[in-house]
Structures are given as structure tokens and as C-alpha cells.
Design an enzyme around this catalytic site. Structure first.
Site, PDB file in Angstrom:
ATOM      1  N   LEU A 100      76.216  79.915 -27.092  1.00 45.36           N
ATOM      2  CA  LEU A 100      77.182  80.998 -27.164  1.00 45.36           C
ATOM      3  C   LEU A 100      78.472  80.394 -27.713  1.00 45.36           C
ATOM      4  O   LEU A 100      78.858  79.291 -27.312  1.00 45.36           O
ATOM      5  CB  LEU A 100      77.440  81.616 -25.783  1.00 45.36           C
ATOM      6  CG  LEU A 100      76.318  82.474 -25.187  1.00 45.36           C
ATOM      7  CD1 LEU A 100      76.712  82.953 -23.797  1.00 45.36           C
ATOM      8  CD2 LEU A 100      75.997  83.669 -26.075  1.00 45.36           C
ATOM      9  N   ASP A 101      79.129  81.110 -28.618  1.00 40.91           N
ATOM     10  CA  ASP A 101      80.350  80.593 -29.224  1.00 40.91           C
ATOM     11  C   ASP A 101      81.435  80.330 -28.173  1.00 40.91           C
ATOM     12  O   ASP A 101      81.403  80.883 -27.070  1.00 40.91           O
ATOM     13  CB  ASP A 101      80.904  81.589 -30.253  1.00 40.91           C
ATOM     14  CG  ASP A 101      79.974  81.754 -31.448  1.00 40.91           C
ATOM     15  OD1 ASP A 101      79.167  80.841 -31.690  1.00 40.91           O
ATOM     16  OD2 ASP A 101      80.074  82.798 -32.115  1.00 40.91           O
ATOM     17  N   TYR A 102      82.396  79.527 -28.565  1.00 35.80           N
ATOM     18  CA  TYR A 102      83.518  79.154 -27.695  1.00 35.80           C
ATOM     19  C   TYR A 102      84.204  80.384 -27.110  1.00 35.80           C
ATOM     20  O   TYR A 102      84.550  80.413 -25.924  1.00 35.80           O
ATOM     21  CB  TYR A 102      84.519  78.327 -28.518  1.00 35.80           C
ATOM     22  CG  TYR A 102      85.694  77.789 -27.752  1.00 35.80           C
ATOM     23  CD1 TYR A 102      85.565  76.656 -26.938  1.00 35.80           C
ATOM     24  CD2 TYR A 102      86.946  78.382 -27.865  1.00 35.80           C
ATOM     25  CE1 TYR A 102      86.656  76.153 -26.249  1.00 35.80           C
ATOM     26  CE2 TYR A 102      88.039  77.884 -27.180  1.00 35.80           C
ATOM     27  CZ  TYR A 102      87.889  76.770 -26.371  1.00 35.80           C
ATOM     28  OH  TYR A 102      88.977  76.269 -25.690  1.00 35.80           O
TER      29      TYR A 102
END
Length: 233
Positions: A100-102
């Protein structure tokens, strides 16, 4: 006899794909010699990774984490940023399944079961991931159909998706989108392809396994039924 990447995955070293990378990097040694991709081993072989002996198969753990924003989905980060492992207090060596992206939050599975990690992330299995997002402006029916039929990202068309508008006004649209691919920043790039900016993104389900009421930063162990369900996806 069993393939080396499966053996390493069963021992909790990583997913099969990650184990193949370690083999390619030359850090896996079998009976004193550097391992090769595709080789088979038995329980009697002496195997080490980065100089550390790999032992017998270990107990598998399966966790669901509600990842908050501001954490990277890696075990370690060279830039010193907080990782999802900072939120987990489990002695076993776990690793996240997928990414999952930052600045994306939501459901993240962590495990030391390499077979399951491979099953959930391999493109051929087409495991659905469902997200709730808030985008700028109104999403028209034409744009929704474009997303569902596939849009071009970096010159490659995305697979069909499911998009459901939950609420919208002239400023924002809240919707649910389900995809089965796992390209980098895919959901955000899909909406960019139809001229929309994603302001908030949260993964709420993997297959039919849902995040539920788990609060940001909290985690729980999956029960036997949930684990068996994931293994059948």
C-alpha cells in the site's frame, strides 16, 4: 525433493518471488555452493541465506493490519521512514503481502507463509482488492464506464474493474473500486487517466475478507476460517 524457492518460503524467508531474487543475488548457499534458480533440495541439505542457516519449517502466522498513512509497506526503509513493521509486535519474522502506498491506508496482510503470499500476489490468480476513495469533482457515467472497461496506464490497458459511486456533489465523489491487478499506484493512475485526482484512498477488502472495524494502526490475527478462505483464492 522440493524446489528451493518453496522450501525457503516455507521456512519464512519470504515469498517465492522474493526467494528467487535472493537466489539470483547469490546469497543462498546449498551444501557449500551457491544455489541456482529452479534447483531442488531435501530436508537433509545444508541451506543458508546471507550466511545464516535456514532451519526447519516454522509455525505460520497470519495478521491483518489497518495500515495508516505515513508508513511504508516494507520491512526496512533506507530513508529511515516508519514502516508497517513498527506497528507489529510479533516475534516471528513476518513480511507484508503486496504493498500500500505511503499515503494510502487500509487492509494489509502480513505473514511468514510464502505460499500464501505468492497466491495472493501472483497476477494469474486475479485476487480482487476493493478500495474506498474520494476524488475531486464529479465522476460522470462515461468516466465510470471508462474505468470499468480499462484505461491506459504507462501505455498498457488495465483489466476490467468494478466502480460504484457511493456519494457525490459538484466538488467530490466518494466511490468504491475493485481491481485484481497490482500495478504501482494503480488506482490513483486509473483516476488520473480520466482527469480525476484521488484525495483519499483506503483498501477495505481482499477478496471477501474485509477490514471491518479494525482501527488505524491496529492489527489482529486471522482466524482459521479466514486463513483457509485466503488459501482458496
Amino acid at each position: 525433493m522440493v524446489r528451493l524457492n518453496k522450501y525457503l518460503a516455507d521456512c519464512g524467508v519470504g515469498s517465492r518471488r522474493e526467494c528467487d531474487r535472493l537466489i539470483s543475488d547469490g546469497v543462498v548457499v546449498v551444501n557449500g555452493k551457491k544455489a541456482t534458480l529452479g534447483m531442488e533440495v531435501s530436508e537433509h541439505d545444508q541451506i543458508s541465506v546471507n550466511g545464516k542457516r535456514v532451519g526447519d519449517k516454522q509455525k505460520n502466522y497470519y495478521l491483518m493490519l489497518h495500515k495508516p498513512k505515513g508508513y511504508v509497506t516494507t520491512v526496512k526503509d533506507d530513508l529511515g521512514r516508519k514502516t508497517v513493521m513498527d506497528l507489529i509486535d510479533v516475534k516471528a519474522r513476518l513480511y507484508p503481502v503486496g504493498r500500500l502506498d505511503y499515503d494510502t491506508e487500509g487492509l494489509l496482510i502480513l505473514t511468514n507463509d510464502g505460499d500464501l503470499a505468492n497466491r495472493l500476489t501472483h497476477p494469474r490468480n486475479e485476487v480482487n482488492k476493493t478500495y474506498i476513495c474520494r476524488i475531486s469533482g464529479m465522476l460522470t457515467d462515461k468516466e465510470r464506464l471508462q474505468l470499468e472497461r480499462g484505461v491506459l496506464i504507462d501505455g498498457v490497458k488495465t483489466a476490467p474493474a468494478r466502480v460504484r459511486i457511493l456519494k457525490q456533489d459538484q466538488h467530490h465523489t466518494r466511490c468504491e473500486i475493485t481491481i485484481h491487478e497490482g500495478r504501482n499506484r494503480q488506482v490513483k493512475k486509473m483516476f488520473e487517466a480520466v482527469g480525476k485526482e484521488v484525495e483519499f484512498l483506503k483498501r477495505v477488502a481482499v477478496g471477501e475478507l474485509r477490514l471491518g472495524g479494525l482501527k488505524r494502526g491496529q492489527h489482529r490475527f486471522l482466524n482459521d476460517y479466514e486463513v483457509e478462505y485466503l488459501k482458496k483464492l
